[in-house]
Write a protein that holds these residues in place. Structure first.
Motif, PDB file in Angstrom:
ATOM      1  N   GLY A 253       0.800  -1.216   0.000  1.00 21.42           N
ATOM      2  CA  GLY A 253       0.000   0.000   0.000  1.00 21.42           C
ATOM      3  C   GLY A 253       0.833   1.267   0.000  1.00 21.42           C
ATOM      4  N   ASN A 301      -4.048   7.539  -1.574  1.00 18.60           N
ATOM      5  CA  ASN A 301      -3.045   6.684  -2.227  1.00 18.60           C
ATOM      6  C   ASN A 301      -2.514   7.282  -3.530  1.00 18.60           C
ATOM      7  OD1 ASN A 301      -3.269   4.563  -0.238  1.00 18.60           O
ATOM      8  ND2 ASN A 301      -5.220   4.025  -1.181  1.00 18.60           N
ATOM      9  N   ASP A 320      -5.910   2.277   6.576  1.00 19.43           N
ATOM     10  CA  ASP A 320      -5.252   1.258   5.753  1.00 19.43           C
ATOM     11  C   ASP A 320      -3.791   1.596   5.466  1.00 19.43           C
ATOM     12  OD1 ASP A 320      -5.760   3.422   4.111  1.00 19.43           O
ATOM     13  OD2 ASP A 320      -6.269   2.209   2.358  1.00 19.43           O
ATOM     14  N   GLY A 322      -0.210   1.180   5.027  1.00 21.03           N
ATOM     15  CA  GLY A 322       0.385  -0.133   4.817  1.00 21.03           C
ATOM     16  C   GLY A 322       1.751  -0.346   5.414  1.00 21.03           C
ATOM     17  N   THR A 347      -6.022  -3.201   8.186  1.00 19.91           N
ATOM     18  CA  THR A 347      -5.444  -4.100   7.189  1.00 19.91           C
ATOM     19  C   THR A 347      -4.970  -5.363   7.890  1.00 19.91           C
ATOM     20  OG1 THR A 347      -3.240  -3.123   7.452  1.00 19.91           O
ATOM     21  CG2 THR A 347      -4.646  -2.175   5.753  1.00 19.91           C
TER      22      THR A 347
END
Length: 706
Positions: A253, A301, A320, A322, A347
């Motif tokens: 991510g 993102n 989220d 990563g 996540t």
């Protein structure tokens, strides 16, 4: 239906409205906290990992208290970004939340009207706002009387022991003492060991009549199953940067890459961009509007990572996220857990890697020294305010007290919190209240920080589970092997670094040349220090923008020059090569026609040999060096601009031979030194050369501090 059951049903309904799901239910500890606040009107400290749902507790409690006819919830929140997230979350739940902060002053009038009309459910304020004179006098008394719930978010900031100590948080103690006895109080944090918990509880227990109120503490396990921790020790800066250049794209991510200093974050971002990665720098120097855009880009993102200092931490919410990678270790496991805890909230997997550096300890020492008040400086501030006929601004205090602006502002906050000074309209004034420097407390704080630094080194070296180690340092009784970190299994990260990545990193950190901006303005109030200057520096007395080889905080050349400055020695050939490159790439309007050396008390061999080599290689005449005039005031390293200028004023003289040489020299003169800090030494020396007839002075030094 019993009272308890009815209360639980109302709380669950409020929760479901908050999250927009009819099947939502409380996590372990959440309902317990809501009941303590709403039903028993207690003071509660919640220590739970990031993502557990601490905001759900105070929003549910707010909805229930407002339904009972109570006044608005007041949330003391440390960051504008955190306030924005909380306002958005409240709006989704039908809760009208507003804030009063430095960024929305134009809205304060409307906010006051809405508060008076009881149209506000939640008011968010920063701890600093509690000491704004107008807010303190006009808003705070009524808010304290009407407040239905007080929330202290990121409550570890209350503590001297905390990793992000903010003196204004200790002002909450005064706010608590003014609350009606039945006003519930909630403090929340994700990062607190037993020492911090004890300190926060001590602050929360203050009652209106001076008696101690009991505090209910609700703690949960701090481990997060998604986090996969690791440490990779690489011997040089270029190999650490090369690892990131080679493997950032393979991390899951989007995420955050943390650096310890602003310059390291900016340099690293530039290197990763050259390697083809979509990254941006995010530091304390980033414009507030740009911060918002960068946070949005990471949430959506649109970037692989933000390369950030600790400026990106509390308040940033991306469930989220990563990965989190650190280029350099934070100074304590508490600080480290706070930053890595941003990852993996929603996540199954999030990667957390630490790339420590040998320079980390020097950086820890610098930041630790900058945050601790010193007795002689505190005494000087109190003496200056006691003798002032009217309130003094911070700028005016700088001409009376040799303390750099950021340290002075922190010191004033500490003295304010402890009742020795008061911020009023027009500046600061002494209260006349007795005050004693609490040396014992600050010794304890210094010792605690040293212990936490050692714990961070122990984390790097441990062969046991890394998550369990972090849990233990945070006094989490549920600490157990995670089964995922590099010690519980095999290292999950690659350790081989491609040669081309090393070459890229080496090329970046070997880059030389940083602009050295010339001072344009004299500090205010210099006449108080016996220096007869004010306003802008006249065109005929100032320097032209110069250059340094590197900043001391730079990952490459900065570390080499730091080692070079450890002792006096002739300039090494390798450094001369870098100097030649800087001079060759300097985009000056007119090339210098001569070289002048600075007189140096600490590195005479280094500065003299540097000036000689530049003269020889550039085929420029070496006119000599300025003379050092002894006597007069001296400012300490790290002091403020006014005292630093006073410390070097009239300390440099142009001797007869140099004066004669300048008289026959037409064109810019290159002024050479070893290290530049405040820039006042170069400014005063350059002024002496200009007054002696130099057409232009171009300052050059090996390094700039910072």
């Amino acid at each position: 239906m019993t009272t308890d059951t009815a209360m639980t049903d109302r709380a669950r309904q409020a929760l479901r409205a908050l999250v927009g799901r009819t099947d939502a239910d409380f996590r372990e500890g959440q309902l317990e906290a809501v009941q303590a606040l709403v039903e028993r009107r207690e003071r509660v400290l919640v220590v739970q990992r990031t993502g557990w749902g601490k905001s759900a507790v105070y929003f549910v409690a707010t909805a229930m208290r407002r339904a009972e006819g109570a006044g608005p919830t007041v949330i003391v929140s440390p960051l504008l970004a955190l306030m924005r997230d909380q306002i958005e979350a409240a709006s989704r739940a039908g809760i009208h939340a507003v804030s009063m902060n430095s960024a929305n002053a134009e809205e304060w009038g409307r906010v006051r009207e809405d508060l008076a009309a009881d149209r506000v459910d939640v008011l968010l304020v920063s701890p600093e706002r509690l000491n704004n004179p107008r807010f303190r006098e006009e808003q705070l008394p009524e808010l304290a009387a009407r407040c239905g719930l007080l929330v202290v978010d990121e409550a570890h900031c209350i503590s001297d022991w905390g990793h992000d100590f903010r003196p204004d948080y200790r002002r909450i103690r005064t706010l608590l003492a003014g609350l009606p006895a039945d006003t519930p109080v909630l403090a929340t944090t994700a990062t607190a060991n037993e020492r911090v918990v004890h300190d926060v509880v001590e602050q929360l227990s203050v009652g209106a009549d001076g008696s101690a109120r009991s505090v209910t503490t609700i703690r949960g396990p701090l481990a997060r199953a998604s986090l996969r921790l690791g440490v990779l020790t690489l011997e040089t800066p270029e190999r650490r940067i090369a690892w990131l250049a080679a493997y950032l794209g393979s991390l899951p991510g989007s995420g955050i890459v943390y650096a310890l200093t602003v310059s390291a974050a900016e340099d690293l971002a530039a290197t990763l961009q050259r390697a083809g990665h979509e990254v941006r720098a995010y530091t304390g120097r980033t414009d507030p509007a740009d911060r918002l855009e960068l946070e949005r880009a990471l949430r959506d993102n649109e970037v692989k990572a933000l390369v950030a200092t600790s400026a990106l931490g509390m308040g940033f919410d991306k469930p989220d996220l990563g990965f989190v990678v650190h280029l350099g270790a934070p100074s304590s496991p508490v600080a480290y857990y706070q930053q890595v805890g941003r990852a993996g909230r929603a996540t199954e997997r999030a990667d957390v890697l630490l790339l420590p550096g040998v320079e980390d300890r020097n950086i820890w020492a610098y930041f630790a020294s900058a945050s601790m008040p010193r007795q002689e400086q505190a005494d000087a501030v109190l003496t200056a305010l006691a003798g002032a006929p009217k309130p003094m601004s911070t700028a005016a205090l700088e001409t009376q007290v040799d303390v750099r602006r950021t340290r002075l502002e922190l010191l004033l906050k500490v003295l304010d919190v402890e009742g020795a000074v008061q911020r009023v309209s027009g500046g600061w004034t002494g209260t006349g209240e007795p005050w004693t420097y609490d040396a014992e407390r600050y010794d304890r704080v210094a010792e605690a920080r040293e212990r936490e630094q050692q714990l961070m080194l122990d984390y790097l070296a441990t062969a046991d589970c890394r998550m369990a180690f972090l849990q233990s340092t945070l006094d989490d009784a549920t600490a157990a092997p995670c089964g995922r970190c590099d010690n519980c299994t095999e290292p999950w990260f690659p350790t081989e670094i491609p040669r081309e990545a090393v070459d890229l990193a080496l090329g970046q950190i070997s880059r030389v040349g940083v602009d050295l901006d010339a001072r344009a303005q004299w500090p205010t109030g210099m006449d108080r220090l016996g220096v007869p200057v004010k306003g802008r520096i006249p065109a005929g007395e100032g320097l032209t923008t110069g250059r340094v080889l590197a900043r001391l905080s730079d990952l490459g050349w900065g570390q080499r020059i730091r080692s070079l400055l450890a002792e006096d020695q002739p300039v090494p050939d390798q450094v001369v090569t870098g100097v030649v490159q800087v001079l060759a790439e300097w985009d000056w309007v007119t090339r210098p026609v001569a070289v002048v050396g600075m007189p140096s008390r600490t590195h005479p061999q280094l500065v003299t040999s540097l000036a000689e080599r530049i003269s020889e290689l550039g085929r420029l005449p070496l006119l000599g060096s300025l003379d050092l005039v002894h006597g007069g005031p001296t400012g300490e390293a790290g002091g403020n601009s006014a005292f630093r200028l006073a410390g070097v004023w009239d300390r440099f003289a142009v001797g007869p031979e140099l004066a004669q040489a300048l008289a026959t020299t037409r064109g810019p003169v290159l002024l050479v030194d070893d290290l530049v800090d405040s820039r006042w030494t170069m400014t005063v020396a350059g002024r002496a050369l200009r007054l002696a007839g130099a057409d232009e002075v171009l300052p050059f030094a090996l390094a700039q501090a910072g």
